[in-house]
Design a protein around this motif. Structure first.
Motif, PDB file in Angstrom:
ATOM      1  N   ILE A 163       0.857  -1.194   0.000  1.00 45.18           N
ATOM      2  CA  ILE A 163       0.000   0.000   0.000  1.00 45.18           C
ATOM      3  C   ILE A 163       0.889   1.238   0.000  1.00 45.18           C
ATOM      4  CG2 ILE A 163      -1.770   1.279   1.265  1.00 45.18           C
ATOM      5  CD1 ILE A 163      -2.692  -1.367   2.461  1.00 45.18           C
ATOM      6  N   PRO A 164       0.736   2.147  -0.967  1.00 44.89           N
ATOM      7  CA  PRO A 164       1.622   3.323  -1.063  1.00 44.89           C
ATOM      8  C   PRO A 164       1.583   4.202   0.189  1.00 44.89           C
ATOM      9  CG  PRO A 164       0.278   3.074  -3.042  1.00 44.89           C
ATOM     10  CD  PRO A 164      -0.266   2.108  -2.042  1.00 44.89           C
ATOM     11  N   VAL A 165       2.755   4.668   0.595  1.00 45.12           N
ATOM     12  CA  VAL A 165       2.863   5.571   1.742  1.00 45.12           C
ATOM     13  C   VAL A 165       2.200   6.913   1.437  1.00 45.12           C
ATOM     14  CG1 VAL A 165       4.469   6.680   3.347  1.00 45.12           C
ATOM     15  CG2 VAL A 165       5.017   4.444   2.392  1.00 45.12           C
ATOM     16  N   SER A 166       2.060   7.221   0.152  1.00 43.78           N
ATOM     17  CA  SER A 166       1.447   8.486  -0.244  1.00 43.78           C
ATOM     18  C   SER A 166       0.016   8.620   0.270  1.00 43.78           C
ATOM     19  CB  SER A 166       1.458   8.632  -1.773  1.00 43.78           C
ATOM     20  OG  SER A 166       0.789   7.541  -2.390  1.00 43.78           O
ATOM     21  N   LEU A 167      -0.681   7.494   0.475  1.00 45.61           N
ATOM     22  CA  LEU A 167      -2.035   7.537   1.038  1.00 45.61           C
ATOM     23  C   LEU A 167      -1.995   8.061   2.471  1.00 45.61           C
ATOM     24  CD1 LEU A 167      -3.582   4.173  -0.230  1.00 45.61           C
ATOM     25  CD2 LEU A 167      -4.139   6.477  -1.008  1.00 45.61           C
ATOM     26  N   ASP A 168      -1.023   7.599   3.236  1.00 40.46           N
ATOM     27  CA  ASP A 168      -0.861   8.087   4.610  1.00 40.46           C
ATOM     28  C   ASP A 168      -0.566   9.590   4.615  1.00 40.46           C
ATOM     29  OD1 ASP A 168      -0.318   5.259   4.343  1.00 40.46           O
ATOM     30  OD2 ASP A 168       0.286   5.270   6.437  1.00 40.46           O
ATOM     31  N   GLU A 169       0.341   9.998   3.737  1.00 37.53           N
ATOM     32  CA  GLU A 169       0.756  11.398   3.697  1.00 37.53           C
ATOM     33  C   GLU A 169      -0.395  12.308   3.294  1.00 37.53           C
ATOM     34  OE1 GLU A 169       3.943  11.086   0.956  1.00 37.53           O
ATOM     35  OE2 GLU A 169       5.415  10.400   2.448  1.00 37.53           O
ATOM     36  N   ALA A 170      -1.208  11.847   2.330  1.00 38.09           N
ATOM     37  CA  ALA A 170      -2.351  12.647   1.896  1.00 38.09           C
ATOM     38  C   ALA A 170      -3.375  12.801   3.021  1.00 38.09           C
ATOM     39  CB  ALA A 170      -3.009  12.007   0.674  1.00 38.09           C
ATOM     40  N   ALA A 171      -3.575  11.714   3.771  1.00 35.36           N
ATOM     41  CA  ALA A 171      -4.526  11.769   4.887  1.00 35.36           C
ATOM     42  C   ALA A 171      -4.008  12.670   6.000  1.00 35.36           C
ATOM     43  CB  ALA A 171      -4.781  10.364   5.421  1.00 35.36           C
ATOM     44  N   MET A 172      -2.698  12.636   6.233  1.00 34.66           N
ATOM     45  CA  MET A 172      -2.115  13.497   7.256  1.00 34.66           C
ATOM     46  C   MET A 172      -2.267  14.974   6.900  1.00 34.66           C
ATOM     47  SD  MET A 172       1.405  11.600   8.439  1.00 34.66           S
ATOM     48  CE  MET A 172       1.348  10.078   9.370  1.00 34.66           C
ATOM     49  N   ILE A 173      -2.114  15.292   5.618  1.00 34.38           N
ATOM     50  CA  ILE A 173      -2.288  16.676   5.166  1.00 34.38           C
ATOM     51  C   ILE A 173      -3.718  17.149   5.441  1.00 34.38           C
ATOM     52  CG2 ILE A 173      -2.354  18.163   3.120  1.00 34.38           C
ATOM     53  CD1 ILE A 173      -0.053  16.488   1.994  1.00 34.38           C
ATOM     54  N   ASP A 174      -4.671  16.213   5.317  1.00 35.58           N
ATOM     55  CA  ASP A 174      -6.075  16.550   5.593  1.00 35.58           C
ATOM     56  C   ASP A 174      -6.395  16.567   7.081  1.00 35.58           C
ATOM     57  OD1 ASP A 174      -6.630  16.807   2.923  1.00 35.58           O
ATOM     58  OD2 ASP A 174      -7.264  14.718   2.667  1.00 35.58           O
ATOM     59  N   GLY A 175      -5.404  16.281   7.915  1.00 34.13           N
ATOM     60  CA  GLY A 175      -5.591  16.366   9.366  1.00 34.13           C
ATOM     61  C   GLY A 175      -5.944  15.071  10.064  1.00 34.13           C
ATOM     62  N   ALA A 176      -5.833  13.959   9.363  1.00 40.73           N
ATOM     63  CA  ALA A 176      -6.168  12.668   9.987  1.00 40.73           C
ATOM     64  C   ALA A 176      -5.033  12.203  10.895  1.00 40.73           C
ATOM     65  CB  ALA A 176      -6.434  11.623   8.906  1.00 40.73           C
TER      66      ALA A 176
END
Length: 273
Positions: A163-176
């Motif tokens: 699973i790409p780490v980019s999914l985590d990073e995108a969610a973190m940017i949204d405040g998750a």
């Protein structure tokens, strides 16, 4: 060339059929002899019953105290599987996303733990849990969590790596938060491997005899423990034991039937990349 290819295909199919028959032979023996009397079983194990004795199942159901034993087996199996899935998936996610050397060492320790047989730690384990008064259902759930985590973390770890780490990073940017990222984004994507982990663990936990026999009292006996009722010092009621065994495996077969399409995909997702 065509004949050689056709011959190879035929031999491959023949070997597959023979292996399938060999694998199914224990089920045949169990089902056929479950409908016989003890005399017929000792007279001929392979033959079909002269008269189908359906009373074997009724008597086995009563002797096993099947409802109580089934309830105990379900509580232990379902509880253990839930604990293994929750803790193993979270541990695998943390170890996969953390690229430190310590994380790699911890993961190798979990993998190496798969090589340790239960019998080598059986006596000290029971001794320790006995001292803290945990030789009960709760202690058994904790033991199954420990013994089932190694393989489960190994499978989950491989799946999370895909699973790409980019999914985590995108969610973190949204405040998750990390907690939200895992349960809302990562864990739903692990459905095939979760079903694989469930199947692999439920089979050995449901059929386990040794560990529950060391931990549980007769009141909370599971189906495998109750099966011992049919084997006394001087008598062995094979006809009732095989009938009870036939009843006992039905829940596992039903679960496997509905989940089988996810297993191959789950194993492939959990393979080491």
């Amino acid at each position: 060339m065509f004949k050689q290819k056709h011959r190879s295909k035929f031999l491959f199919s023949l070997v597959g059929i023979l292996l399938a028959l060999l694998w199914l032979s224990p089920f045949y023996l169990m089902l056929v002899n479950a409908f016989k009397s003890n005399f017929e079983i000792f007279n001929s194990v392979l033959a079909f019953p002269e008269t189908f004795m359906f009373d074997n199942f009724k008597q086995a159901f009563i002797d096993l105290d099947f409802i109580n034993a089934l309830t105990n087996s379900l509580i232990i199996s379902v509880g253990s599987i839930l604990l293994i899935i929750v803790f193993s998936s979270m541990a695998a996610y943390a170890l996969s996303r953390n690229k430190s050397r310590l994380s790699g060492v911890i993961f190798l320790v979990f993998v190496a733990a798969m090589l340790i047989p239960f019998q080598s730690v059986m006596i000290p384990l029971i001794s320790i849990f006995g001292r803290i008064d945990m030789l009960n259902t709760y202690g058994l759930l904790f033991m199954y969590l420990g013994f089932g985590s190694s393989l489960s973390i190994f499978l989950y770890h491989g799946a999370v790596k895909g699973i790409p780490v980019s999914l985590d990073e995108a969610a973190m940017i949204d405040g998750a938060s990390r907690w939200t990222i895992f349960w809302k984004i990562i864990f739903p994507m692990l459905k095939p491997i979760t079903i694989t982990v469930m199947i692999l663990n439920v089979i050995w936990i449901w059929n386990d005899y040794l560990l529950p026999s060391l931990v549980l009292s007769q009141e909370y006996a599971t189906i495998p423990l109750r099966m011992f009722y049919f084997f006394g010092q001087y008598t062995k009621q094979w006809h009732l034991a095989l009938a009870g065994l036939t009843i006992a495996i039905i829940p596992v077969i039903v679960i496997y039937f509905f989940a089988q399409r996810h297993i191959i995909k789950g194993v492939a997702d959990g393979a080491v990349k």
